[in-house]
Design a protein around this motif. Structure first.
Motif, PDB file in Angstrom:
ATOM      1  N   LEU A 242     -78.596  54.151   9.736  1.00 44.73           N
ATOM      2  CA  LEU A 242     -77.738  53.497  10.742  1.00 44.73           C
ATOM      3  C   LEU A 242     -77.752  51.973  10.701  1.00 44.73           C
ATOM      4  O   LEU A 242     -76.911  51.342  11.343  1.00 44.73           O
ATOM      5  CB  LEU A 242     -78.155  53.967  12.149  1.00 44.73           C
ATOM      6  CG  LEU A 242     -78.031  55.471  12.410  1.00 44.73           C
ATOM      7  CD1 LEU A 242     -78.639  55.828  13.759  1.00 44.73           C
ATOM      8  CD2 LEU A 242     -76.577  55.919  12.350  1.00 44.73           C
ATOM      9  N   SER A 243     -78.678  51.390   9.945  1.00 45.07           N
ATOM     10  CA  SER A 243     -78.804  49.921   9.978  1.00 45.07           C
ATOM     11  C   SER A 243     -77.551  49.212   9.457  1.00 45.07           C
ATOM     12  O   SER A 243     -77.259  48.088   9.855  1.00 45.07           O
ATOM     13  CB  SER A 243     -80.032  49.454   9.190  1.00 45.07           C
ATOM     14  OG  SER A 243     -79.925  49.865   7.844  1.00 45.07           O
ATOM     15  N   GLU A 244     -76.779  49.910   8.592  1.00 46.60           N
ATOM     16  CA  GLU A 244     -75.558  49.263   8.073  1.00 46.60           C
ATOM     17  C   GLU A 244     -74.476  49.149   9.149  1.00 46.60           C
ATOM     18  O   GLU A 244     -73.454  48.492   8.956  1.00 46.60           O
ATOM     19  CB  GLU A 244     -75.026  50.027   6.857  1.00 46.60           C
ATOM     20  CG  GLU A 244     -74.613  51.450   7.137  1.00 46.60           C
ATOM     21  CD  GLU A 244     -74.506  52.282   5.848  1.00 46.60           C
ATOM     22  OE1 GLU A 244     -73.390  52.746   5.567  1.00 46.60           O
ATOM     23  OE2 GLU A 244     -75.520  52.445   5.152  1.00 46.60           O
TER      24      GLU A 244
ATOM     25  N   LEU B  83     -60.596  64.729   8.662  1.00 43.66           N
ATOM     26  CA  LEU B  83     -61.431  64.530   9.847  1.00 43.66           C
ATOM     27  C   LEU B  83     -61.744  63.045  10.062  1.00 43.66           C
ATOM     28  O   LEU B  83     -61.613  62.528  11.176  1.00 43.66           O
ATOM     29  CB  LEU B  83     -62.737  65.329   9.711  1.00 43.66           C
ATOM     30  CG  LEU B  83     -63.749  65.130  10.848  1.00 43.66           C
ATOM     31  CD1 LEU B  83     -63.188  65.628  12.174  1.00 43.66           C
ATOM     32  CD2 LEU B  83     -65.070  65.839  10.526  1.00 43.66           C
ATOM     33  N   GLY B  84     -62.159  62.357   9.002  1.00 35.48           N
ATOM     34  CA  GLY B  84     -62.526  60.938   9.111  1.00 35.48           C
ATOM     35  C   GLY B  84     -61.371  60.081   9.599  1.00 35.48           C
ATOM     36  O   GLY B  84     -61.565  59.165  10.412  1.00 35.48           O
TER      37      GLY B  84
ATOM     38  N   ARG C 136     -65.880  51.817  10.303  1.00 36.05           N
ATOM     39  CA  ARG C 136     -67.189  51.737   9.626  1.00 36.05           C
ATOM     40  C   ARG C 136     -68.177  52.710  10.272  1.00 36.05           C
ATOM     41  O   ARG C 136     -69.018  53.314   9.603  1.00 36.05           O
ATOM     42  CB  ARG C 136     -67.713  50.290   9.704  1.00 36.05           C
ATOM     43  CG  ARG C 136     -68.919  50.014   8.812  1.00 36.05           C
ATOM     44  CD  ARG C 136     -68.973  48.548   8.384  1.00 36.05           C
ATOM     45  NE  ARG C 136     -69.020  47.630   9.504  1.00 36.05           N
ATOM     46  CZ  ARG C 136     -70.143  47.086   9.985  1.00 36.05           C
ATOM     47  NH1 ARG C 136     -71.302  47.400   9.451  1.00 36.05           N
ATOM     48  NH2 ARG C 136     -70.111  46.225  10.984  1.00 36.05           N
ATOM     49  N   PHE C 137     -68.052  52.865  11.569  1.00 41.21           N
ATOM     50  CA  PHE C 137     -68.921  53.812  12.283  1.00 41.21           C
ATOM     51  C   PHE C 137     -68.637  55.240  11.823  1.00 41.21           C
ATOM     52  O   PHE C 137     -69.558  56.014  11.590  1.00 41.21           O
ATOM     53  CB  PHE C 137     -68.710  53.684  13.792  1.00 41.21           C
ATOM     54  CG  PHE C 137     -69.401  54.767  14.572  1.00 41.21           C
ATOM     55  CD1 PHE C 137     -70.765  54.714  14.794  1.00 41.21           C
ATOM     56  CD2 PHE C 137     -68.698  55.861  15.065  1.00 41.21           C
ATOM     57  CE1 PHE C 137     -71.417  55.714  15.497  1.00 41.21           C
ATOM     58  CE2 PHE C 137     -69.331  56.872  15.758  1.00 41.21           C
ATOM     59  CZ  PHE C 137     -70.696  56.794  15.976  1.00 41.21           C
TER      60      PHE C 137
ATOM     61  N   ALA D  47     -71.209  57.819  10.279  1.00 39.63           N
ATOM     62  CA  ALA D  47     -71.502  58.976  11.121  1.00 39.63           C
ATOM     63  C   ALA D  47     -71.293  60.296  10.377  1.00 39.63           C
ATOM     64  O   ALA D  47     -72.088  61.233  10.504  1.00 39.63           O
ATOM     65  CB  ALA D  47     -70.641  58.945  12.378  1.00 39.63           C
ATOM     66  N   LEU D  48     -70.235  60.381   9.567  1.00 37.59           N
ATOM     67  CA  LEU D  48     -69.986  61.604   8.794  1.00 37.59           C
ATOM     68  C   LEU D  48     -71.176  61.930   7.902  1.00 37.59           C
ATOM     69  O   LEU D  48     -71.630  63.078   7.828  1.00 37.59           O
ATOM     70  CB  LEU D  48     -68.714  61.456   7.954  1.00 37.59           C
ATOM     71  CG  LEU D  48     -67.383  61.423   8.725  1.00 37.59           C
ATOM     72  CD1 LEU D  48     -66.226  61.128   7.780  1.00 37.59           C
ATOM     73  CD2 LEU D  48     -67.144  62.745   9.457  1.00 37.59           C
ATOM     74  N   SER D  49     -71.682  60.912   7.259  1.00 36.22           N
ATOM     75  CA  SER D  49     -72.839  61.096   6.374  1.00 36.22           C
ATOM     76  C   SER D  49     -74.101  61.417   7.189  1.00 36.22           C
ATOM     77  O   SER D  49     -74.838  62.349   6.888  1.00 36.22           O
ATOM     78  CB  SER D  49     -73.022  59.820   5.543  1.00 36.22           C
ATOM     79  OG  SER D  49     -74.288  59.795   4.971  1.00 36.22           O
ATOM     80  N   TYR D  50     -74.332  60.646   8.248  1.00 36.35           N
ATOM     81  CA  TYR D  50     -75.539  60.792   9.076  1.00 36.35           C
ATOM     82  C   TYR D  50     -75.608  62.181   9.723  1.00 36.35           C
ATOM     83  O   TYR D  50     -76.671  62.807   9.766  1.00 36.35           O
ATOM     84  CB  TYR D  50     -75.541  59.699  10.145  1.00 36.35           C
ATOM     85  CG  TYR D  50     -76.706  59.771  11.116  1.00 36.35           C
ATOM     86  CD1 TYR D  50     -77.993  59.422  10.729  1.00 36.35           C
ATOM     87  CD2 TYR D  50     -76.498  60.198  12.435  1.00 36.35           C
ATOM     88  CE1 TYR D  50     -79.049  59.491  11.624  1.00 36.35           C
ATOM     89  CE2 TYR D  50     -77.548  60.270  13.335  1.00 36.35           C
ATOM     90  CZ  TYR D  50     -78.820  59.909  12.916  1.00 36.35           C
ATOM     91  OH  TYR D  50     -79.871  59.971  13.803  1.00 36.35           O
TER      92      TYR D  50
END
Length: 393
Positions: free
Chosen positions: A204-206, A278-279, A289-290, A294-297
């Protein structure tokens, strides 16, 4: 040897305000502070504009082991009383959000007002004064400092908490309380950003710098305001608020879609634009950017909406609306706006802030186990507790 009626330790919001009240009663008052400048925390508060009170102040906005303790002081000197004083001095101010009042110009306006009040009340302020020892005498106290000795009838401790040590915060007030037999409720950082465990931090830091509106919940308490992603973890008003209710090891629930049902939106878009990914659809509701992160996280596949079946859209909505996050900890006193806990209210009068154990000894402001929520409430506690003590000390 200097003899005065009242010694106040701490030239912050509560100490200066109390000093003026006592001075107006004709008491001879000296304020002692170890710092070079008075009111340092006031000057940097609210981004330098000082969120000096809140129009909606009520006892519900405060945390304490005794939830009723703050009621008396807050009713005797209200937010409207302080706003009237600010208006009397012609200090321009505005409401930002949720009743929070800020100076239009600078927090220095509030410090100047307090100093003028002290001047009018003939208060003597001594900075760069280190207190070496405090002795209880038959009537009153003897204070040994690096610049001489003082004798006083009443001693008021307004030393603040442990937050922001760079501004001179120390545990001195608690040490005085313990010296005179007072109990200290366990202290910890409040209104403070969360740090994250390594795997969450790496993912999440990015997002550092991105802010989204959310509801943060813990222990049946919720706050709906912005959350801010930082390179260390999570901050923003909703996070600072909920941090005061959170204890290490617990989970915080975040609803990232507080204003609409994400499931309804996704189902509608599935009907209207089945080929939309979806994205792309989520980017209508969240910063781009979120969404990518978020999709990856959250391990969500980015595929056309028509390919989601059954309860899959519901699960996606719940992922954003019921994000269970376990913080690693907080940034601690270094960046905390307040200190939770402090001198136990059980041994203090709620009407005067005087010690029940030692006549003539008072504790006011943040050093006491009364902590306000974010939004000007802690300043109001400083004014209210300082005012009531100032009527009698």
């Amino acid at each position: 040897m200097t003899k005065v009626d009242v010694i106040i330790i701490g030239a912050g919001a509560a100490g200066l305000f109390c000093a003026a009240q006592a001075g107006y009663r004709g008491r001879s008052v000296t304020v002692l502070d170890h710092a070079k400048k008075v009111g340092r925390k006031i000057l940097m508060s609210g981004g330098g504009r000082c969120n000096f009170t809140n129009m909606y102040t009520s006892p519900d906005n405060f945390l304490s082991k005794n939830a009723h303790y703050c009621k008396s002081a807050l009713s005797k000197y209200t937010q409207w009383d302080f706003i009237a004083l600010v208006n009397e001095y012609g200090i321009a101010h505005h409401e930002k959000t949720l009743g929070q009042l800020f100076c239009d110009d600078s927090a220095k306006n509030i410090v100047d007002m307090l100093l003028t009040e002290c001047q009018k009340a003939k208060v003597n302020i001594r900075t760069q004064t280190e207190i070496l020892e405090i002795e209880k005498q038959e009537s009153g106290f003897k204070i040994h400092t690096n610049s001489g000795e003082y004798i006083c009838e009443s001693l008021v401790v307004a030393t603040g908490g442990l937050s922001m040590p760079k501004l001179g915060a120390t545990p001195f007030g608690y040490q005085i309380a313990e010296q005179f037999g007072h109990t200290i409720e366990a202290t910890r950082a409040g209104l403070v950003p969360f740090t994250l465990h390594d795997h969450d931090k790496a993912a999440l830091s990015e997002l550092s710098g991105i802010s989204v509106e959310a509801v943060a919940s813990c222990h049946n308490t919720s706050f709906k305001e912005n959350i801010l992603f930082t390179h260390r973890g999570l901050s923003g008003p909703a996070i600072l608020q909920i941090s005061s209710y959170w204890t290490p090891g617990e989970t915080v629930e975040l609803n990232l879609s507080p204003n609409l049902s994400l499931l309804n939106e996704l189902q509608q878009k599935q009907t209207e634009s089945p080929n939309a990914q979806l994205g792309t659809v989520l980017s209508h509701y969240f910063p781009k950017r979120f969404v990518q992160t978020a999709l990856s996280y959250f391990n969500l596949e980015n595929k056309p909406l028509k390919q989601y079946q059954g309860k899959q859209l519901q699960q996606i909505a719940e992922t954003f609306e019921q994000w269970h996050l376990k913080p690693n900890g907080t940034e601690g006193y270094r960046t905390a706006e307040v200190t939770l806990g402090g001198v136990s209210t059980e041994q203090l009068s709620s009407k005067t802030m005087e010690s029940k154990l030692v006549p003539g000894l008072y504790f006011i402001g943040e050093v006491v186990d009364v902590t306000g929520m974010l939004g000007g409430f802690n300043f109001q506690w400083a004014w209210s507790s300082g005012w009531v003590a100032g009527q009698v000390c």
